[in-house]
Scaffold this active site. Structure first.
Site, mmCIF file in Angstrom:
data_model
loop_
_atom_site.group_PDB
_atom_site.id
_atom_site.type_symbol
_atom_site.label_atom_id
_atom_site.label_comp_id
_atom_site.label_asym_id
_atom_site.label_seq_id
_atom_site.Cartn_x
_atom_site.Cartn_y
_atom_site.Cartn_z
ATOM 1 N N ASP A 1 10.319 6.050 -9.874
ATOM 2 C CA ASP A 1 9.270 7.053 -11.413
ATOM 3 C C ASP A 1 10.046 8.221 -11.275
ATOM 4 O O ASP A 1 10.415 8.826 -12.808
ATOM 5 C CB ASP A 1 7.868 7.407 -11.050
ATOM 6 C CG ASP A 1 6.975 6.055 -10.791
ATOM 7 O OD1 ASP A 1 7.328 4.886 -12.147
ATOM 8 O OD2 ASP A 1 6.216 5.896 -10.928
ATOM 9 N N SER B 1 1.155 -0.743 -0.442
ATOM 10 C CA SER B 1 0.336 0.406 0.105
ATOM 11 C C SER B 1 0.677 1.214 0.151
ATOM 12 O O SER B 1 1.633 1.139 -1.216
ATOM 13 C CB SER B 1 -1.114 -0.100 1.182
ATOM 14 O OG SER B 1 -1.924 0.905 1.331
ATOM 15 N N LYS C 1 -0.952 -4.236 -3.902
ATOM 16 C CA LYS C 1 -2.262 -3.768 -3.340
ATOM 17 C C LYS C 1 -2.972 -2.711 -3.213
ATOM 18 O O LYS C 1 -1.796 -1.123 -3.164
ATOM 19 C CB LYS C 1 -2.563 -3.962 -1.570
ATOM 20 C CG LYS C 1 -3.733 -3.585 -0.766
ATOM 21 C CD LYS C 1 -4.463 -3.897 0.677
ATOM 22 C CE LYS C 1 -5.141 -3.188 0.945
ATOM 23 N NZ LYS C 1 -5.646 -2.087 0.937
#
Length: 702
Positions: free
Chosen positions: A485, A474, A499
């Site tokens: 990224d 999470s 998740k």
């Protein structure tokens, strides 16, 4: 939240007009009495699931078949009660459950309970008869241990034979444990009375008899209402595995676990398929510090100190939790089934969790160019603004402390971090980038909301490594994904849990008008309402975050994570957010990857970890177990030998040169208990193979 509530209130008002609340009962068209509360409950659930779930299901025959199969699987997970003829009888309803769910009918459920209660009595008789006679462990015989590979018995005789093998296997485990204990006592030179094989086998059966008398007594006391939540969740879980209905009592237990989990052993438990499973370990808790209990473990038995273990298979969650809880300083012994199928007895001393151990902590790794290490067990936050601590602020403080001690690089450890506050993720990513989007959150309808770091200050611009593993979930995944990224740092470890969904609790009583007070309380519905997306547009759902540098791990080859959950929401992509990658890279990831790969290949410890992972995979895929004592003991001893090899290698790992930060030394000086706990934290970090490799990666880039 408001649109969902308004829709349910509108539905509730309409329902009150149709049904009228003066009567507690309604008549079905065939004249049978139906409980009005359950009818209202199911209709409210249907409305809530259909209108507010992120990805509503179409209630048709296909949905009905899925719910039918899921309910049957949960009702008799090990296929030890129902016969194939019972299943055939229930199959008449296979495509009708969607209609029953919409209308609030429980005909199928009532029939299934009637059949199940009858078979429960018969199974009780089988166990009593079988356990009267001694088991022979001399002949070669096997048992299938994977429920999904079992079939329903075609006759009472065939079912009785399945029970014989099942009970023999449980007796075999007890016999093997007793023999192992005697062998250890002989080696240690302790003077214990040595029992014969006949006596050991008789003891094993006697204990099994007592366990099963207790088990069937408990199951016999359960009423249909105790099974109703499981039945309703056979519908809810088709939407996704995190969408669930909680009956009023179950929600009370959930709230107690959430608020009171800082006492006892510090493990959050769930009930699934008749098993009590560990879903989370509270940072700083006795379970966390003991280190052997892991998420995914199934707890089969609970013993108070040296007392006889109590079998909790099939036990209600609240009853099982009451056995595991206890006073500070007392011992609880848990017999658990690990994710690889192996059995282990774990001893934990109950205690009150020390909150400081659940907060961010840091150390300095000495060297010509010092490296900072920050351990973050959870993305904790004070949601009530009651003066509590927030992980974002705490990590910012740790970063500043490390900078004051000239840390040239930082390792942020998110292993076993199950997530938490999304805002703290945004704040934390903002420590390492200038500014920009961190995560996208999307509801079922409308564009994604982009959560951004708007602080242009970069708190730390040096090299960064983020450690993750399969239990990083999470919020941890969002943190790692954003760093990846932005190309701001190197993600190291094993693939994360996967998740990428958000849940909310809705009190069903609050969405119905006062005219429905006669049928309240109805309970709560936990709904998946949103999905997380990376700034690149990809969700972490199912796939998680794949590290830039992958390290061998015990779970490497096991089927684990969100992707293994039934009816998990799919992976998808949305438009990427506008962001600029880190414009001053500290190092070449490809070079770091090549250097790390060479070190891993030369490391005997990592090599053994990889071998152990392969053996776990092999053991998991092997679904049969021998019922011959000599064969069983040989397999168990082989596993123990390999485990000891790994333990020995870990003990001999060279230690990192770590030091406590000056600020922390001053704080700990007057608190001997806190100082002792911090020393234990430091000792563990010194010999952590994964931290050592993260240090090597950073030093390659410095």
């Amino acid at each position: 939240m408001f649109p969902f509530k308004s829709k349910l209130v509108a539905y509730g008002t309409a329902a009150s007009v149709v049904f009228g609340i003066a009567s507690y009962k309604l008549l079905e068209t065939d004249g049978a009495v139906r409980d009005q509360k359950n009818e209202v409950l199911t209709k409210v659930l249907v409305q809530g699931l259909s209108s507010a779930h992120y990805s509503p299901e179409r209630l048709d025959d296909n949905f009905s078949k899925k719910a039918f199969n899921l309910y049957l699987e949960r009702l008799d997970y090990n296929k030890k009660f129902l016969l194939q003829s019972d299943v055939d009888q229930l199959m008449a309803y296979q495509t009708q459950l969607d209609d029953e769910f919409k209308s609030g009918s429980f005909k199928f459920f009532d029939l299934s309970m009637s059949i199940f209660q009858k078979r429960l009595k018969e199974a009780e008789g089988y166990t009593k008869e079988i356990l009267e006679k001694p088991f022979s462990f001399e002949q070669e015989e096997t048992i299938e241990v994977k429920p999904e590979k079992l079939k329903f018995a075609t006759s009472p005789a065939a079912l009785k034979e399945e029970w014989r093998k099942y009970l023999k296997y449980q007796a075999l485990i007890r016999v093997a444990d007793a023999l192992d204990s005697q062998e250890k006592a002989d080696t240690a030179g302790t003077k214990e009375v040595k029992k014969s094989m006949v006596e050991i086998e008789a003891d094993a059966r006697k204990k099994l008899k007592e366990n099963y008398v207790d088990l069937f007594k408990r199951m016999g006391q359960l009423e249909n209402e105790d099974y109703r939540s499981s039945y309703l969740n056979s519908f809810a879980n088709i939407y996704d595995p995190h969408t669930e209905y909680y009956a009023p009592k179950e929600k009370e237990d959930f709230d107690f676990e959430f608020s009171g989990r800082l006492e006892g052993i510090g493990a959050t438990l769930t009930e699934k398929d008749g098993n009590i499973k560990v879903s989370d370990i509270t940072p700083g808790s006795p379970s966390y510090l003991q280190g052997e209990l892991k998420p995914g473990d199934a707890i089969l038995k609970v013993a108070q100190g040296t007392q006889e273990p109590v079998d909790i298979q099939g036990m209600r969650l609240d009853k099982a939790v009451s056995l595991i809880r206890g006073k500070k300083g007392t011992e609880v012994r848990l017999t658990v089934k690990k994710v690889d199928g192996s059995m282990k007895v774990i001893s934990i001393i109950r205690d009150v969790v020390v909150r400081e151990e659940g907060y961010a902590r840091s150390l300095l790794i000495k060297g010509q160019k010092p490296i900072g290490y920050i351990h973050l067990p959870a993305f904790y936050a004070d949601f009530k603004n009651a003066g509590g601590r927030n992980s974002g602020k705490d990590v910012a403080e740790e970063v500043e402390k490390l900078k004051r001690e000239n840390a040239q690089g930082i390792i942020l450890d998110l292993r076993n971090n199950g997530g938490g506050s999304l805002q703290d993720v945004v704040d934390m990513v903002g420590l390492f980038i200038k500014s920009g989007p961190v995560v996208q959150v999307k509801s079922a309808n409308g564009p994604a909301a982009v959560l951004e770091d708007r602080d242009s200050q970069i708190h730390f611009s040096g090299p960064l490594v983020v450690l993750v593993n399969e239990n990083s979930a999470s919020a941890s995944e969002i943190m790692a994904a954003a760093i990846q990224d932005y190309k701001r740092g190197v993600i190291v470890g094993s693939s994360t849990y996967g998740k990428g969904t958000v849940q909310q609790f809705f009190d069903l009583d609050q969405v119905l008008p006062a005219s429905f007070d006669a049928v309240k309380p109805l309970g709560h519905l936990k709904l998946t309402t949103q999905k997380y997306y990376r700034v690149s547009g990809k969700t972490v759902q199912l796939r998680g975050v794949t590290p830039d540098i992958v390290l061998p791990d015990t779970y490497t080859y096991l089927k684990y994570g969100e992707k293994e959950q039934e009816y998990a929401l799919p992976f998808d992509e949305i438009q990427p957010a506008k962001f600029n990658t880190w414009n001053s890279p500290n190092f070449s990831i490809e070079k770091l990857k090549a250097s790390s790969k060479a070190r891993i290949a030369a490391s005997p410890t990592f090599s053994l970890i990889n071998d152990s992972a392969l053996r776990l995979k092999e053991r998991t895929e092997t679904s049969t177990r021998s019922l011959k004592l000599s064969s069983y003991l040989a397999e168990e001893r082989r596993a123990q030998t390999e485990s000891k090899k790994l333990e020995t290698l870990r003990k001999n790992i060279p230690q990192l040169d770590l030091s406590t930060l000056k600020t922390d030394l001053a704080k700990l000086a007057g608190d001997t208990a806190a100082s002792a706990r911090f020393q234990a934290f430091t000792r563990n970090a010194k010999k952590d193979l994964y931290i050592q490799e993260a240090v090597s990666i950073l030093r390659d880039g410095l």
